[in-house]
Design an enzyme around this catalytic site. Sequence first.
Site, mmCIF file in Angstrom:
data_model
loop_
_atom_site.group_PDB
_atom_site.id
_atom_site.type_symbol
_atom_site.label_atom_id
_atom_site.label_comp_id
_atom_site.label_asym_id
_atom_site.label_seq_id
_atom_site.Cartn_x
_atom_site.Cartn_y
_atom_site.Cartn_z
ATOM 1 N N HIS A 131 0.707 -1.228 0.076
ATOM 2 C CA HIS A 131 -0.285 -0.071 -0.034
ATOM 3 C C HIS A 131 0.715 1.380 0.039
ATOM 4 C CE1 HIS A 131 -3.473 2.326 1.894
ATOM 5 N NE2 HIS A 131 -3.184 3.094 0.972
ATOM 6 N N HIS B 103 1.577 4.488 -2.648
ATOM 7 C CA HIS B 103 1.029 5.396 -4.001
ATOM 8 C C HIS B 103 2.536 6.083 -4.522
ATOM 9 C CE1 HIS B 103 -3.253 5.531 -3.118
ATOM 10 N NE2 HIS B 103 -2.802 5.475 -1.683
ATOM 11 N N HIS C 123 -9.413 0.852 -1.504
ATOM 12 C CA HIS C 123 -9.457 1.907 -0.229
ATOM 13 C C HIS C 123 -10.649 1.843 0.362
ATOM 14 C CE1 HIS C 123 -5.458 3.071 -1.873
ATOM 15 N NE2 HIS C 123 -5.212 4.019 -0.880
ATOM 16 N N GLU D 213 -11.493 3.960 5.911
ATOM 17 C CA GLU D 213 -10.544 5.059 6.296
ATOM 18 C C GLU D 213 -11.289 6.259 6.936
ATOM 19 O OE1 GLU D 213 -6.981 7.727 4.603
ATOM 20 O OE2 GLU D 213 -8.372 7.050 3.417
ATOM 21 N N ASP E 93 1.872 4.470 2.556
ATOM 22 C CA ASP E 93 0.805 5.370 1.824
ATOM 23 C C ASP E 93 1.432 6.124 1.007
ATOM 24 O OD1 ASP E 93 -1.625 5.721 1.075
ATOM 25 O OD2 ASP E 93 -2.180 6.776 2.935
ATOM 26 N N ASP E 94 1.928 7.271 1.654
ATOM 27 C CA ASP E 94 2.423 8.333 0.688
ATOM 28 C C ASP E 94 3.737 9.014 1.698
ATOM 29 O OD1 ASP E 94 0.385 8.942 -1.169
ATOM 30 O OD2 ASP E 94 -0.812 9.021 0.271
#
Length: 369
Positions: free
Chosen positions: A22, A24, A222, A225, A303-304
């Site tokens: 996971h 991006h 996704h 969340e 994630d980021d």
Amino acid sequence: MSIAPARIDEQTIRALPKAEVHVHLEGTFSLIDLLTLAKENGVALPGPAATLFDISTHTDFETPEVTTGGGTGTGSAGLSGFLRFLDWQCGLVRTPEQAARVAYAFAARQSASGVRYSDVIVNPTHWNAWRGRDLALMDALSAGFDEAEQDGLCRVGIAYSLLRGQTAADAEDAVARLADASLRRVVALSVDGDEKTTGRTGEKFQNAFAIAASAGLHRTVHAGESSGPEGVWDAIDLLQAERIDHGVRAIEDDALIARLIADGVSLGVCPRSNITLGIYDGWASHPLPRLLAAGVRVTLNTDDPAPMGTSLEADWAVAADQFGFSHDDMVGFARRSLEASFADDDLKRDLLTELEAVVTASTAAEVTA
């Protein structure tokens, strides 16, 4: 007098062969990536270079069109600026050579964290210069990943991500073109964006994900969340999700927990992202330990990472420190990451064998020390 367990440091974590499932691509551009791309394209920075990743200070970005998708979603003002930042930076990638370079850099950074394989999420709606040419973007990125693999770096599969705000017709058209093209590195279909803003979208994308399943593409969604457990239910029941990105709000529904366990659906959890974006107040309130204790298959991811100023080994080390995880727990995270990945069966088997060899060697070294 009891002795506190040794801290799990980042070097120990890097030594564990693992996957990240996971993450991006839009959230992995380094500062040097952005400065180089901006200079090449003659584009002014949206603020001082020294504070470029402090996106809360920026409100104006030079993007032809601001999207509402992204890797994370709280519906907050901070998210809005974050998504504009992603649009701005991806808009700097304008040639196949630049896209390939971004892909190569991603694989190199993953390798530096001990990551052997990654399922990287790419949402074409952020890449403004590639509007209407999403398959060409996939090809250009794949060229960079090919070169990285040839150089012995992390192997990468692409999860092509839909945007929650897309129409059903647009999504179905995109997936149909993906299926016809059979792009070598596109291994999965994803959907991301702000659940809180768009509401439940499972029914809208049901046909698109059915097309993906028929074409042999994996499915990751996704959910859970900024929305509650209902988004996870939709992902499983309507979208045939094999994996959930985030999914942390599943802890609020015992029946959903039982379903995740029964179906073997894993959660790609990103604690730092959840805390940074306000899903939880801090590490102490994050449900990661409770999900594990309940028997859910959980992996640890970033994630980021670039705009959040982190790396995979840093996030694993913080989680170990905050939750009291042992080295055996870290090995468990590494093993589950490989098992939950969309790597092909041969690669998955080889990486699991490599992990077990590393663990055996580490145990033998401790015994003889």
